[in-house]
Design an enzyme around this catalytic site. Structure first.
Site, PDB file in Angstrom:
ATOM      1  N   GLY A  74     -24.179 -51.454 -41.189  1.00 24.82           N
ATOM      2  CA  GLY A  74     -23.497 -50.668 -40.169  1.00 24.82           C
ATOM      3  C   GLY A  74     -22.277 -50.013 -40.764  1.00 24.82           C
ATOM      4  O   GLY A  74     -21.412 -50.699 -41.334  1.00 24.82           O
ATOM      5  N   ASN A  80     -18.851 -51.869 -41.969  1.00 22.04           N
ATOM      6  CA  ASN A  80     -18.561 -51.860 -43.412  1.00 22.04           C
ATOM      7  C   ASN A  80     -17.133 -51.419 -43.681  1.00 22.04           C
ATOM      8  O   ASN A  80     -16.426 -51.995 -44.523  1.00 22.04           O
ATOM      9  CB  ASN A  80     -19.524 -50.926 -44.143  1.00 22.04           C
ATOM     10  CG  ASN A  80     -20.917 -51.503 -44.299  1.00 22.04           C
ATOM     11  OD1 ASN A  80     -21.127 -52.707 -44.131  1.00 22.04           O
ATOM     12  ND2 ASN A  80     -21.872 -50.655 -44.604  1.00 22.04           N
ATOM     13  N   TYR A  83     -35.615 -47.839 -38.930  1.00 21.93           N
ATOM     14  CA  TYR A  83     -34.687 -48.361 -37.937  1.00 21.93           C
ATOM     15  C   TYR A  83     -35.439 -48.891 -36.719  1.00 21.93           C
ATOM     16  O   TYR A  83     -36.406 -48.278 -36.256  1.00 21.93           O
ATOM     17  CB  TYR A  83     -33.740 -47.257 -37.444  1.00 21.93           C
ATOM     18  CG  TYR A  83     -32.765 -46.741 -38.457  1.00 21.93           C
ATOM     19  CD1 TYR A  83     -31.595 -47.441 -38.744  1.00 21.93           C
ATOM     20  CD2 TYR A  83     -32.985 -45.540 -39.127  1.00 21.93           C
ATOM     21  CE1 TYR A  83     -30.675 -46.960 -39.668  1.00 21.93           C
ATOM     22  CE2 TYR A  83     -32.069 -45.053 -40.049  1.00 21.93           C
ATOM     23  CZ  TYR A  83     -30.923 -45.769 -40.309  1.00 21.93           C
ATOM     24  OH  TYR A  83     -30.020 -45.285 -41.217  1.00 21.93           O
ATOM     25  N   ASN A 123     -21.779 -39.166 -41.831  1.00 24.80           N
ATOM     26  CA  ASN A 123     -22.862 -40.144 -41.921  1.00 24.80           C
ATOM     27  C   ASN A 123     -24.142 -39.644 -41.253  1.00 24.80           C
ATOM     28  O   ASN A 123     -24.695 -40.275 -40.354  1.00 24.80           O
ATOM     29  CB  ASN A 123     -22.435 -41.472 -41.291  1.00 24.80           C
ATOM     30  CG  ASN A 123     -21.956 -42.474 -42.320  1.00 24.80           C
ATOM     31  OD1 ASN A 123     -22.637 -42.744 -43.313  1.00 24.80           O
ATOM     32  ND2 ASN A 123     -20.775 -42.999 -42.105  1.00 24.80           N
ATOM     33  N   GLY A 167     -23.766 -48.343 -49.071  1.00 27.23           N
ATOM     34  CA  GLY A 167     -22.463 -48.766 -48.584  1.00 27.23           C
ATOM     35  C   GLY A 167     -21.291 -48.179 -49.333  1.00 27.23           C
ATOM     36  O   GLY A 167     -20.136 -48.370 -48.931  1.00 27.23           O
ATOM     37  N   ASP A 190     -19.115 -45.779 -47.236  1.00 24.53           N
ATOM     38  CA  ASP A 190     -18.249 -46.493 -46.302  1.00 24.53           C
ATOM     39  C   ASP A 190     -17.050 -47.092 -47.043  1.00 24.53           C
ATOM     40  O   ASP A 190     -15.925 -47.082 -46.540  1.00 24.53           O
ATOM     41  CB  ASP A 190     -19.027 -47.606 -45.601  1.00 24.53           C
ATOM     42  CG  ASP A 190     -20.251 -47.091 -44.866  1.00 24.53           C
ATOM     43  OD1 ASP A 190     -20.209 -45.946 -44.369  1.00 24.53           O
ATOM     44  OD2 ASP A 190     -21.248 -47.826 -44.800  1.00 24.53           O
ATOM     45  N   ASP A 207     -24.157 -54.280 -49.159  1.00 26.84           N
ATOM     46  CA  ASP A 207     -23.366 -53.200 -48.579  1.00 26.84           C
ATOM     47  C   ASP A 207     -21.866 -53.408 -48.754  1.00 26.84           C
ATOM     48  O   ASP A 207     -21.094 -52.477 -48.540  1.00 26.84           O
ATOM     49  CB  ASP A 207     -23.655 -53.084 -47.075  1.00 26.84           C
ATOM     50  CG  ASP A 207     -25.034 -52.514 -46.791  1.00 26.84           C
ATOM     51  OD1 ASP A 207     -25.907 -52.634 -47.668  1.00 26.84           O
ATOM     52  OD2 ASP A 207     -25.231 -51.967 -45.697  1.00 26.84           O
TER      53      ASP A 207
END
Length: 368
Positions: free
Chosen positions: A24, A28, A119, A180, A278, A281, A317
Site C-alpha cells: 500500500g 509505505n 488486485y 501512483n 516500493g 514510496d 516494500d
C-alpha cells in the site's frame, strides 16, 4: 493491502507458493517516515479478518500510529499478488523509484521485467472510504497529509473523499500527492463504475495539492505529456512539483515569491537492485522527511534518493533507512563524490563516520 510475493521468479500461473507481506503506497510512506524518526499516522479501513489484523500489527510495529484505522465487519481486507519485477508503466504498473540499477561497472540501467499484478480490491473495506467515514478534521490533524492516485481509483466514494480532503479551506495542512498511476485499477473502475476517465480525475486532484510527485513515464502514459517542463506546464498550481526521471534522477520545480520556479535536479544513485517495488514510496518519504525538517530542495531530493536506495536493496516494500546522521553526511557530499556512490544490500547497516570514530577511539583507549 496484504501483498503476496512469489517464492521464485516466473509467471503467476507457474509459481507454486507466495510469501505474505504488507503493501500500500500510503502505508509505505507512513512507515518510511516513522522509521526515519518522524511522527506518522495511517488512516484507512481493513476487514475484521486475519489479513486486516496482520496489516495493522505490522504497520504499527514500525512506529506508525494506527489509532484511526477502522475495522469493517462486512467487507474484506484487500489483497494482491505480483511477480518479482515491477516497472512504472506497462501492462501493469508500479513506481520503481529513481535509482540507477546499473551493472557492476556502472554501465547504465538494466531493464526490469514487466510484472503481472492481480488486485482483489473490489468491495474491500478500503474501497468503502468516504467523506462520512473519514472526517476531514481527522485527516487534517497533522502538518502534512499525504495522498496518492490509487485511492480515487477504488470507488466513487473514495473519489469523493479525495476531493473533500484536497479542498482549499482554513485549517488545511500541506497536502502531498503522489500520482501512483495504476493501469488495471483505473481500467477496472472505469468499466465497472462508469467513472469519469482516470486521466481527468488524477489531473484535477494533482492541481488541488501543494506538493506533487509524478513519474516522467507515468505522465506520458496517463496524460500524453513528456518531459519535466511539459509536466510543469500541465501542473502549474502546486507550490512544489517533483518529476521522477527513473535512473537519471529527479527534477523539482519550487515556486519562488516572484511566481517563477526555482528548478533543481539531483541525479539518482547507483544501486544494485534486489527488488524495485516500493522505491517510489520511499523516495516520497525521504523528500517529505526533508520537507518536515525545512531542508533545501536539493537536500530533500537527495534524501529521497537515499530512502529509495534503502528499499531497492531489500526484497520487500519496506527497508530500514540509514540513520539520520549517516544520511545527512551523504547528502552533504559534493556533486563529484555523490556521483561515485554505489549501494548494495546491507548498506544501511554500515556505521556513520562519527560511529566509526567512536569505535576506533574506544579500541585505542581500552587496548593494553
Amino acid at each position: 493491502m496484504v501483498t503476496f510475493v512469489p517464492s521464485r521468479p516466473g509467471r503467476l500461473a507457474d509459481v507454486p507458493s507466495f510469501a505474505r507481506g504488507i503493501g500500500g503506497a500510503e502505508s509505505n510512506v507512513a512507515c518510511g517516515l516513522a522509521l526515519a524518526g518522524h511522527s506518522a499516522r495511517w488512516i484507512s479501513r481493513v476487514g475484521t479478518d486475519g489479513f486486516g489484523e496482520h496489516l495493522v500489527r505490522e504497520i504499527a510495529a514500525t512506529g506508525v500510529d494506527t489509532a484511526y484505522v477502522q475495522r469493517d465487519p462486512y467487507r474484506p481486507t484487500g489483497i494482491y499478488f505480483r511477480t518479482a519485477g515491477e516497472r512504472a508503466v506497462g501492462s501493469e504498473t508500479a513506481n520503481s523509484g529513481t535509482a540507477n540499477s546499473g551493472t557492476a561497472d556502472g554501465g547504465g540501467d538494466t531493464a526490469e521485467p514487466l510484472a503481472e499484478v492481480v488486485y482483489y480490491r473490489a468491495g474491500s473495506a478500503a474501497a468503502a472510504m468516504s467523506p462520512e467515514l473519514i472526517p476531514r478534521e481527522r485527516a487534517w490533524s497533522g502538518r502534512v497529509l499525504h495522498l496518492t492516485g490509487i485511492t480515487p481509483a477504488l470507488s466513487g466514494d473514495c473519489r469523493a473523499l479525495m476531493r473533500e480532503l484536497t479542498v482549499r479551506a482554513p485549517g488545511r495542512p500541506l497536502v502531498s500527492f503522489d500520482l501512483n498511476y495504476r493501469v488495471s485499477l483505473w481500467r477496472k473502475g472505469e468499466a465497472e463504475q462508469h467513472a469519469e476517465p482516470g486521466a481527468a480525475v488524477l489531473l484535477g486532484l494533482a492541481r488541488r495539492c501543494d506538493l506533487v510527485f509524478v513519474g516522467e513515464d507515468e505522465a506520458e502514459a496517463v496524460w500524453g505529456v513528456r518531459g519535466p517542463e511539459a509536466i510543469r506546464a500541465a501542473l502549474p498550481e502546486p507550490e512544489v512539483l517533483v518529476v521522477k526521471q527513473g535512473g537519471a534522477g529527479a527534477t523539482a520545480f519550487a515556486r519562488r515569491p516572484d511566481g517563477a520556479d526555482a528548478i533543481t535536479f539531483e541525479p539518482a544513485l547507483r544501486v544494485d537492485v534486489v527488488a524495485p517495488v516500493g522505491a517510489g514510496d520511499a523516495f516520497a518519504a525521504g523528500f517529505l522527511s526533508g520537507t518536515l525538517r525545512g531542508l533545501p530542495v536539493a537536500e530533500r531530493l537527495r534524501h529521497g534518493h537515499l530512502m529509495a536506495a534503502a528499499v531497492l536493496t531489500v526484497p520487500g516494500d519496506l527497508g530500514a533507512p540509514p540513520s539520520r546522521e549517516r544520511a545527512d553526511h551523504l547528502v552533504a557530499l559534493d556533486a563529484t563524490r555523490w556521483g561515485t556512490l554505489r549501494f548494495g544490500p546491507g548498506w544501511t547497516d554500515l556505521p556513520s563516520p562519527a560511529e566509526k570514530w567512536a569505535e576506533t577511539a574506544a579500541v585505542e583507549v581500552t587496548d593494553p
